[in-house]
Write a protein that holds these residues in place. Structure first.
Motif, PDB file in Angstrom:
ATOM      1  N   GLU A 152     -38.864  35.186  -8.373  1.00 37.78           N
ATOM      2  CA  GLU A 152     -39.505  34.516  -7.362  1.00 37.78           C
ATOM      3  C   GLU A 152     -39.709  34.846  -6.000  1.00 37.78           C
ATOM      4  O   GLU A 152     -40.056  34.251  -5.119  1.00 37.78           O
ATOM      5  CB  GLU A 152     -39.166  33.013  -7.312  1.00 37.78           C
ATOM      6  N   THR A 153     -39.455  36.197  -5.942  1.00 38.07           N
ATOM      7  CA  THR A 153     -39.630  36.926  -4.520  1.00 38.07           C
ATOM      8  C   THR A 153     -41.268  37.145  -4.216  1.00 38.07           C
ATOM      9  O   THR A 153     -42.105  37.498  -4.936  1.00 38.07           O
ATOM     10  CB  THR A 153     -38.894  38.206  -4.640  1.00 38.07           C
ATOM     11  N   ARG A 154     -41.678  36.673  -3.056  1.00 41.38           N
ATOM     12  CA  ARG A 154     -42.993  36.600  -2.888  1.00 41.38           C
ATOM     13  C   ARG A 154     -43.202  37.859  -1.717  1.00 41.38           C
ATOM     14  O   ARG A 154     -44.323  38.300  -1.574  1.00 41.38           O
ATOM     15  CB  ARG A 154     -43.412  35.411  -2.084  1.00 41.38           C
ATOM     16  N   MET A 155     -42.364  38.103  -0.880  1.00 40.14           N
ATOM     17  CA  MET A 155     -42.610  38.761   0.330  1.00 40.14           C
ATOM     18  C   MET A 155     -41.397  39.600   0.817  1.00 40.14           C
ATOM     19  O   MET A 155     -40.292  39.113   0.516  1.00 40.14           O
ATOM     20  CB  MET A 155     -43.009  37.725   1.315  1.00 40.14           C
ATOM     21  N   VAL A 156     -41.437  40.746   1.279  1.00 44.02           N
ATOM     22  CA  VAL A 156     -40.484  41.502   2.057  1.00 44.02           C
ATOM     23  C   VAL A 156     -40.851  41.881   3.546  1.00 44.02           C
ATOM     24  O   VAL A 156     -42.012  41.894   3.893  1.00 44.02           O
ATOM     25  CB  VAL A 156     -40.565  42.969   1.260  1.00 44.02           C
ATOM     26  N   PHE A 157     -40.030  41.500   4.536  1.00 43.96           N
ATOM     27  CA  PHE A 157     -40.318  41.296   5.808  1.00 43.96           C
ATOM     28  C   PHE A 157     -39.378  42.191   6.488  1.00 43.96           C
ATOM     29  O   PHE A 157     -37.963  42.086   6.373  1.00 43.96           O
ATOM     30  CB  PHE A 157     -40.005  40.021   6.569  1.00 43.96           C
ATOM     31  N   VAL A 158     -39.873  43.422   7.096  1.00 43.63           N
ATOM     32  CA  VAL A 158     -39.148  44.291   8.168  1.00 43.63           C
ATOM     33  C   VAL A 158     -39.667  44.216   9.613  1.00 43.63           C
ATOM     34  O   VAL A 158     -40.826  43.866   9.592  1.00 43.63           O
ATOM     35  CB  VAL A 158     -38.697  45.569   7.665  1.00 43.63           C
ATOM     36  N   GLU A 159     -38.886  44.729  10.601  1.00 44.34           N
ATOM     37  CA  GLU A 159     -39.173  45.111  11.993  1.00 44.34           C
ATOM     38  C   GLU A 159     -39.033  46.516  11.898  1.00 44.34           C
ATOM     39  O   GLU A 159     -38.233  47.201  11.437  1.00 44.34           O
ATOM     40  CB  GLU A 159     -38.616  44.420  13.212  1.00 44.34           C
ATOM     41  N   THR A 160     -39.972  47.181  12.626  1.00 45.05           N
ATOM     42  CA  THR A 160     -40.018  48.721  12.745  1.00 45.05           C
ATOM     43  C   THR A 160     -38.960  49.080  13.357  1.00 45.05           C
ATOM     44  O   THR A 160     -38.310  50.043  12.930  1.00 45.05           O
ATOM     45  CB  THR A 160     -41.476  49.123  13.417  1.00 45.05           C
ATOM     46  N   VAL A 161     -38.467  48.531  14.672  1.00 44.57           N
ATOM     47  CA  VAL A 161     -37.286  48.963  15.342  1.00 44.57           C
ATOM     48  C   VAL A 161     -36.619  47.385  15.725  1.00 44.57           C
ATOM     49  O   VAL A 161     -37.162  46.929  16.093  1.00 44.57           O
ATOM     50  CB  VAL A 161     -37.631  49.904  16.421  1.00 44.57           C
ATOM     51  N   ALA A 162     -35.578  47.521  15.322  1.00 44.90           N
ATOM     52  CA  ALA A 162     -34.696  46.359  15.432  1.00 44.90           C
ATOM     53  C   ALA A 162     -34.090  46.146  16.829  1.00 44.90           C
ATOM     54  O   ALA A 162     -33.610  47.224  17.785  1.00 44.90           O
ATOM     55  CB  ALA A 162     -33.525  46.238  14.374  1.00 44.90           C
TER      56      ALA A 162
END
Ligand SMILES: *Cc1c(COP(=O)(O)O)cnc(C)c1O
Length: 416
Positions: A152-162
């Protein structure tokens, strides 16, 4: 310093500068005027009906869904990110909440980097309350992302530089994984901005920018944007309402975010703010080149100082993801963080700074410093701070446009 082909970056400044003039010039004005009208009238009722039914495009009806001024900024952001369209919001958080709340439903699963902006992390808590499961992983490894995926995973979210720890996800490998699994890949590009990195180049489907930070630059306007890069095939996404499935599939995602996120939730960017952000965007690549050069000089100075402990900056060879940074980013950005060996000396050191301002906020033209643990990560508590690698004495620096010599001298006298 970079392996990014020159013809891709920096963003074409001339297009940013001349966009308003080329697209719908009014009275010869070289800036898009600030359109304050809430309502828009039509000569023919068919056109009014067409705006509501989606057959008349590039038109306006009610300012909650956008104005000519915000549309001009949207065109600029799309051009900078080389996307097929963008939607502007009243803040970066309004953009993120519209994106998550309109594209995720109860029972869905989101995989996110463990190292994200504090308020985004808090928003994940709200998603959890609404029945969206969120797994937080160390996205420095695409295998950790892969291991967290569920049916049921729909999306992967990351930030370029934390922020503040400057961790960098394995951007390209996660993009390849998302493509393989047909997952929507969302990248928050706020810290790097399209001047240093285009998430489209690693397969991101949606890009988020807090316009408040790097793109506006002057710390004088809040704004946010979601850009569709055209990389994601919305036909495979189950949560699109039937009414939007009738149109060109490339528009499904943005249309749902605009109608549900902007029209229904109302986090609209005011035209005055859109204008200020547009002015800031004109000097984006100049500002980012200078703040990145100064940040690297300051990071090197701090790294060599005997009283300073760890320094976090992607373009230092000691940074754990230095190779990723060099491969993807044109420069290291204005964000760095450091610790003193003796963290008890940190508050007095900050009080001695003359030029750098003790304030929260990022991407301003002025250098801003803040002790992270007792302020922006106070509400998160010690467990979350430890998970995110935030030491009690960590100081975040958002490097501005002051000269590198003056800034380094300021830190030198403060640390001494
Ligand atoms: C600041 C920030 C946001 C939120 O932006 P606002 O315009 O302040 O609402 C989102 N993501 C990141 C990475 C940020 O730094």
């Amino acid at each position: 310093m970079t392996a990014v082909p020159d013809d891709e970056l920096p963003p074409p400044t001339s297009q940013t500068l001349h966009g308003d003039r080329r697209d719908g010039v009014e009275h010869g004005a070289i800036h898009k005027p600030i359109h304050t009208s809430v309502q828009y009238g039509f000569d023919r009722v068919e056109d009014l009906i067409g705006v509501f039914q989606g057959t008349v495009r590039n038109s306006f009806s009610y300012a909650r869904q956008g104005t000519p001024t915000s549309a001009a900024l949207e065109a600029k952001i799309s051009q900078l990110e080389q996307g097929i369209g963008s939607i502007c919001f009243a803040s970066g958080m309004a953009a993120l909440s519209a994106l998550f709340l309109t594209l995720l439903r109860a029972g869905d699963h989101l995989v996110a980097s463990r190292y994200v902006f504090g308020n985004t992390n808090s928003l994940f808590g709200t998603l959890g309350d609404l029945g969206v499961a969120v797994s937080k992983v160390d996205a420095g490894s695409a295998d950790k992302v892969r291991a967290a995926l569920r049916p049921e995973t729909r999306m992967v979210f990351v930030e370029t530089v934390a922020n503040p720890g400057t961790q960098i996800p394995d951007l390209e490998a996660i993009g390849a994984l998302c493509r393989e699994r047909g997952l929507l890949y969302v990248v928050d590009n706020t810290i790097t901005s399209p001047a240093l990195f285009r998430p489209k180049s690693v397969g991101a489907g949606l890009v988020v920018n807090s316009l408040t930070k790097t793109i506006a630059g002057h710390g004088a306007a809040l704004g946010g944007a979601v850009t569709d890069t055209g990389e994601f095939d919305w036909r495979g996404y189950p949560n699109i309402a039937a009414s939007y499935r009738a149109m060109d599939p490339r528009q499904w995602g943005l249309q749902q975010i605009r109608k549900k996120g902007l029209r229904d939730m109302g986090g609209t960017l005011a035209p005055e703010q859109a204008h200020r952000i547009s002015l800031g965007a004109e000097t984006l690549s100049l500002r980012v080149a200078q703040t990145s050069a100064t940040a690297l000089a300051l990071a090197r100075f701090l790294d060599a100082h005997p009283a300073v402990g760890r320094v976090h900056y992607p373009m230092l060879e000691s940074h754990p993801q230095h190779a990723l940074a060099v491969r993807h980013f044109k420069a290291g950005s204005w964000l760095l963080a450091f610790e003193l060996h003796d963290s008890a000396r940190m508050p007095a050191m900050l009080d001695r700074l003359q030029l750098a301002i003790k304030a929260t906020g990022l991407g301003d033209n002025r250098t801003l410093v803040i002790p992270v643990a007792p302020t922006i990560y106070w509400e998160a508590g010690p467990v979350v701070r430890a998970e995110m690698g935030i030491a009690d004495g960590l100081v975040r620096v958002s490097v501005g446009l002051e000269s590198a010599d003056e800034l380094i001298a300021d830190f030198e006298q403060a640390i001494a």
